[in-house]
Write an enzyme that holds these catalytic residues in place. Structure first.
Site, PDB file in Angstrom:
ATOM      1  N   HIS A 175       0.850  -1.200   0.000  1.00  0.00           N
ATOM      2  CA  HIS A 175       0.000   0.000   0.000  1.00  0.00           C
ATOM      3  C   HIS A 175       0.883   1.246   0.000  1.00  0.00           C
ATOM      4  CE1 HIS A 175      -3.317  -2.697   1.778  1.00  0.00           C
ATOM      5  NE2 HIS A 175      -3.569  -2.482   0.502  1.00  0.00           N
ATOM      6  N   GLU A 178       1.828   3.719   3.072  1.00  0.00           N
ATOM      7  CA  GLU A 178       2.386   3.165   4.307  1.00  0.00           C
ATOM      8  C   GLU A 178       3.916   3.250   4.283  1.00  0.00           C
ATOM      9  OE1 GLU A 178       0.455  -0.705   4.405  1.00  0.00           O
ATOM     10  OE2 GLU A 178      -1.536   0.229   4.386  1.00  0.00           O
ATOM     11  N   ARG A 233      -3.212   5.026  -2.054  1.00  0.00           N
ATOM     12  CA  ARG A 233      -3.040   3.676  -1.496  1.00  0.00           C
ATOM     13  C   ARG A 233      -2.839   2.598  -2.565  1.00  0.00           C
ATOM     14  NH1 ARG A 233      -5.399   0.079   2.602  1.00  0.00           N
ATOM     15  NH2 ARG A 233      -6.550  -1.599   1.585  1.00  0.00           N
ATOM     16  N   HIS A 303       3.129  -3.959   6.522  1.00  0.00           N
ATOM     17  CA  HIS A 303       2.156  -2.884   6.325  1.00  0.00           C
ATOM     18  C   HIS A 303       2.210  -1.937   7.519  1.00  0.00           C
ATOM     19  CE1 HIS A 303      -0.390  -4.711   3.009  1.00  0.00           C
ATOM     20  NE2 HIS A 303       0.342  -5.758   3.379  1.00  0.00           N
ATOM     21  N   GLU A 377       1.589  -5.244  10.841  1.00  0.00           N
ATOM     22  CA  GLU A 377       1.081  -3.868  10.785  1.00  0.00           C
ATOM     23  C   GLU A 377       1.932  -3.092  11.780  1.00  0.00           C
ATOM     24  OE1 GLU A 377      -1.214  -2.538   8.867  1.00  0.00           O
ATOM     25  OE2 GLU A 377      -2.371  -4.235   8.094  1.00  0.00           O
TER      26      GLU A 377
END
Length: 416
Positions: A175, A178, A233, A303, A377
């Site tokens: 993405h 990020e 994104r 991510h 994440e």
């Protein structure tokens, strides 16, 4: 005349750059079904950018929702929140100020830096130089081009061997917005190369295994976040019949494709694409992993944000066949990460830990037979969200290294 021409071109360049003055990021806390309906209706009537969860359909009662709201809609949103008595807080007072504030360690040097958010052209030069200056441990390989024609390059780290070695695949930057993610892949490569020979675990890992690193997966999107729109994104592909651009690469893999938590609307940020692997970047990565399926033993994808360590499944609420083992590894890795700065991560399967999302790369790799498949994440939990300041790159990468090394050591001991 030349000066006027320069300012004219500068004005055109700046005019093309999306600005976020006066925009805010709210955290709203829906506790009733009517709160959920209100948020979904709001998303239909005005342009809001979902930071967490990733689209309106994933909003449920009892789970916080982070949304970026354009300045022109602030009065409307405040009115809605007051009338519904929905609990809320403002996470980011002014998004443009937060965008500008990312470079909180001073202006970016032209040269590559491990503690800055490097542009694609800087990363591309870094890929070339890191490979040529560490030829004994690094080789580079193109796996194809992006939609806009940029080269997707994988760095293969490991001691040279006459026979093929078991491997780990690591990718960053699926993405575009990020930014902490590609920063980690660069950090990982540097850490591996500079500690090889002195750190026993890293030396053993690179002696016995290879690590394939894709520093930036969604190169076109990442480039676009530096030149045009920091909040982009998706990929940058164009689809006939729609003026909307791009698909979500992490909804485009052939794993429960376009069922849960993905959109068939080309204008959505979670658009699953026209078909599985319709995005050339996804096809390039999938082809590489398929081709090397016999040696790839782990798949790690990076991510942000939320501080989570996830594993399959996200496209179904069913537990993975090796759920207990994956949970135990994730908890061990999270504990290793926490040992450095006390940063707390939550572990679990994607669907039940955050929300269902079909077409993800980790589920796809797992179903292909890559037993150890994890999604990180990274920081934070919403204070800065995607706009994590550069001063946090070093601590974020240092702690994440501990988790990645924990997983790598486990995989190395449990080859299959």
């Amino acid at each position: 005349m030349k000066v006027l021409l320069f300012f004219g071109l500068l004005a055109i360049a700046l005019a093309d750059n999306t600005r976020f003055e006066g925009e805010k990021v709210f955290r709203v806390k829906p506790v009733l079904d009517e709160h959920v309906t209100l948020i979904k209706d709001l998303a239909k009537s005005i342009e809001v950018d979902f930071w967490s969860p990733e689209n309106a359909e994933q909003v449920t009662a009892g789970t916080d929702v982070d949304i970026r709201v354009p300045a022109i809609y602030l009065d409307l949103v405040y009115t809605m929140l007051q009338q519904s008595e929905m609990e809320h807080e403002v996470l980011i007072e002014d998004v443009q100020r937060a965008v500008d504030g990312q470079a909180d360690t001073g202006p970016s040097p032209r040269a590559h830096s491990y503690t800055k958010y490097n542009t694609w052209s800087v990363i591309e030069s870094w890929i070339d130089s890191i490979a040529s200056s560490n030829a004994n441990l690094v080789s580079k390989q193109s796996i194809g081009n992006t939609y806009e024609g940029r080269t997707m390059t994988i760095l293969k780290l490991g001691k040279k061997s006459s026979s093929s070695k078991p491997a780990i695949f690591l990718d960053c930057g699926i993405h575009a917005r990020e930014w902490i993610s590609p920063a980690f892949c660069q950090w990982f490569v540097n850490e591996a190369l500079t500690t090889y020979g002195s750190d026993a675990q890293m030396t053993s890992l690179l002696d016995q295994m290879d690590v394939f690193v894709l520093p930036v997966f969604n190169v076109d999107g990442y480039h676009y976040t530096h030149t045009n729109n920091r909040m982009w994104r998706k990929t940058r592909s164009r689809k006939s019949g729609s003026s909307c651009i791009g698909a979500d690469p992490n909804r485009n893999f052939d794993a429960g494709w376009c069922t849960l938590g993905a959109s068939s609307n080309p204008c959505s940020d979670t658009y699953c694409g026209a078909t599985p692997e319709s995005e050339i970047e996804v096809k390039n990565v999938a082809n590489f992993i398929r081709k090397n399926k016999s040696i790839i033993k782990a798949y790690l994808t990076i991510h942000s944000y939320s501080q989570l360590l996830l594993f399959p499944y996200s496209y179904t609420y069913d537990l993975a066949a090796t759920h207990n083992e994956l949970m135990s590894i994730a908890e061990g890795a999270s504990s290793a990460l926490r040992s450095l700065y006390g940063t707390r991560y939550t572990s679990g399967p994607g669907a039940t830990t955050i929300y269902p999302a079909a077409g993800g790369s980790d589920d796809w790799a797992y179903d292909l037979g890559v037993k150890y498949s994890f999604t990180f994440e990274l920081r934070d939990t919403g204070r800065y969200g995607f706009l994590l300041p550069e001063s946090q790159i070093k601590p974020t990468c240092e702690e994440t290294m501990l988790a990645v090394k924990y997983i790598a050591a486990y995989v190395q001991k449990n080859l299959y």
